[in-house]
Scaffold this motif. Structure first.
Motif, short mmCIF file in Angstrom:
data_model
loop_
_atom_site.label_atom_id
_atom_site.label_comp_id
_atom_site.label_asym_id
_atom_site.label_seq_id
_atom_site.Cartn_x
_atom_site.Cartn_y
_atom_site.Cartn_z
N MET A 129 116.16 -56.32 11.58
CA MET A 129 115.44 -55.75 12.19
C MET A 129 115.76 -55.52 14.09
SD MET A 129 111.94 -55.94 10.00
CE MET A 129 111.20 -55.26 11.66
N TYR A 130 115.53 -55.08 15.10
CA TYR A 130 115.64 -54.58 15.95
C TYR A 130 114.83 -55.54 16.31
CZ TYR A 130 116.11 -53.11 21.22
OH TYR A 130 116.35 -53.09 21.88
N GLU A 131 113.80 -55.83 16.36
CA GLU A 131 112.55 -56.72 16.65
C GLU A 131 112.63 -58.01 16.53
OE1 GLU A 131 107.75 -55.04 16.48
OE2 GLU A 131 108.93 -55.56 15.05
N GLU A 134 115.88 -57.99 19.17
CA GLU A 134 115.13 -58.95 20.07
C GLU A 134 114.60 -60.57 20.46
OE1 GLU A 134 115.63 -57.29 22.96
OE2 GLU A 134 117.37 -56.76 21.74
N THR A 273 104.22 -58.87 16.82
CA THR A 273 105.10 -57.97 16.14
C THR A 273 104.17 -56.19 15.83
OG1 THR A 273 105.69 -59.05 13.88
CG2 THR A 273 106.85 -59.50 15.48
N ASP A 274 105.37 -55.36 15.38
CA ASP A 274 104.44 -54.33 15.04
C ASP A 274 103.57 -53.39 15.14
OD1 ASP A 274 104.97 -52.63 13.29
OD2 ASP A 274 104.15 -52.87 11.40
N PRO A 275 103.73 -52.70 16.60
CA PRO A 275 104.16 -52.82 17.22
C PRO A 275 104.86 -54.10 18.16
CG PRO A 275 102.63 -52.30 18.60
CD PRO A 275 102.74 -51.85 17.05
N MET A 294 111.38 -50.00 23.01
CA MET A 294 111.68 -50.41 21.59
C MET A 294 111.59 -48.74 20.70
SD MET A 294 111.81 -52.90 19.27
CE MET A 294 111.07 -54.02 21.22
N PRO A 295 112.30 -49.20 19.46
CA PRO A 295 112.47 -47.93 19.07
C PRO A 295 111.36 -47.55 18.17
CG PRO A 295 114.69 -49.22 18.60
CD PRO A 295 114.13 -49.58 19.33
N LYS A 296 110.85 -46.41 17.34
CA LYS A 296 108.91 -46.66 16.97
C LYS A 296 109.64 -47.42 15.14
CE LYS A 296 107.24 -42.17 19.01
NZ LYS A 296 106.95 -41.14 19.09
N ASN A 297 110.90 -46.49 15.05
CA ASN A 297 110.67 -47.40 13.31
C ASN A 297 111.90 -48.73 13.28
OD1 ASN A 297 111.37 -47.90 11.08
ND2 ASN A 297 112.36 -46.29 10.12
N THR A 298 111.43 -50.15 13.60
CA THR A 298 112.50 -50.86 13.67
C THR A 298 112.86 -51.45 12.76
OG1 THR A 298 110.73 -52.27 13.91
CG2 THR A 298 111.13 -51.83 15.59
#
Length: 350
Positions: A129-131, A134, A273-275, A294-298
């Protein structure tokens, strides 16, 4: 090397994410499918243009010496059997989470893969996942300082998928082994993969939501009316570095909203997280850092990245991000959670 020839073992729901990822990778070739449901097998083969179709794992892996690797996407109870068959035939394996039904099976799989000189990667897709990527970059740079507390939460209001997921003989358990496995691994991964030393847990079955199926979300691809798994797990896991993980996970809970979230707390900073939000002590103030780009859909693209990574590991021998050893440790934690829930006592791990 030429394109990596991939076989899919089990063509139910989760296999679609694997298949889509492989089809997008220019270095992968979908080569063969295997499933015990012949009707579904033929339909999936026709949909994806795969003509080498098998109802026997042994037949597929032993009759195709040119097959390089497989994705194991079957019921949890068959992860061990299918993975071992593929490894014995000299194939690399990406096995969906959880790696097995228990630590003993997982360790045997891991040790056998090493002995065979083959890759065994476990499907901890949230690492892609992007999150998570990072946060891993930040934790590797010691941004959070000493990470001493994490919360791993995955709650559903009415999210028992039914079918094999709710049949303990096939699944091994409910939200603990299905949902908890994701966040246990993600939190431990971000903490630097410390070793668990003790677990205290409660494992409960309190709510029957079988009559309310309107917002279940993910649903098993097979039918079934057995439901003998827990619907809620709470656990405290202590690690050898002094850190603590608090786990909460549910299939059915009277909570205002379902959510999946990781919280990390260190001596320099913390995050949720998330967001993604990061709290850092800076210039004498607790500063709230929000990641505006940050992308909305990680979640987007995580399976594609996971399949690409597996293909690259097979092709180049690069270091695997999701080694089987991590799957073994997560199974050790899960075994201890269910044992503590059964006995009502803390389980001390060696």
């Amino acid at each position: 090397m030429a394109k990596v020839k991939i076989g899919i073992i089990g063509v139910g729901n989760i296999s679609e994410s694997h298949i889509a990822g492989y089809k997008k990778d220019p270095n992968a070739e979908l080569y063969a499918f295997c499933d015990i449901n012949e009707e579904r097998l033929k339909a999936k083969g026709a949909r994806h243009g795969v003509t080498r179709l098998y109802t026997s794992v042994e037949e597929m892996v032993n009759s195709l010496p040119e097959l390089d690797a497989v994705s194991v996407c079957v019921w949890n109870c068959n992860h061990y059997e299918c993975t071992m068959a593929a490894l014995r035939a000299g194939k690399h394996v990406l096995c969906e989470k959880p790696l097995a039904m228990n630590e003993a099976q997982a360790k045997e799989m891991c040790d056998f893969a090493k002995a065979q000189g083959k890759l065994l990667m476990v499907g901890f897709v949230r690492r892609f996942m992007y999150e998570t990527e990072e946060l891993k970059r930040l934790t590797d740079e010691n941004f959070f300082g000493e990470m001493y507390y994490t919360k791993a939460t995955y709650l559903r209001q009415n999210g028992n998928p039914g079918g094999w997921f709710s049949d303990k003989k096939r699944s091994g358990g409910g939200p603990g082994i299905d949902l908890g496995v994701h966040v246990i691994d993600e939190a431990r991964y971000l903490m630097g993969n410390p070793q668990p030393v003790s677990v205290y847990a409660a494992v409960m079955k309190k709510l029957d939501r079988s009559a309310h199926r309107g917002n279940v979300g993910y649903v098993a691809s097979d039918a079934g009316n057995i439901d003998d798994v827990e619907d809620f797990v709470q656990a405290t896991v202590r690690f050898d570095n002094g850190g603590i993980m608090m786990l909460e996970t549910s299939y059915a809970l009277n909570t205002p909203e379902p959510y999946c979230r990781i919280e990390l707390y260190g001596t320099k900073a913390g995050c949720i997280t998330d967001p993604l939000r990061v709290l850092v002590d800076e210039f004498g103030h607790l500063t709230d850092l929000k990641f505006t780009d940050m992308p909305k859909n990680t979640f987007e693209g995580m399976f594609d990245k996971e399949m690409h990574h597996f293909v690259e590991c097979v092709r180049t021998g690069c270091e695997c991000r999701n080694p089987a050893e991590d799957g073994v440790v997560v199974m050790r934690i899960l075994d201890a959670i269910y044992e503590s829930g059964r006995t009502g006592h803390e389980v001390v791990l060696k």
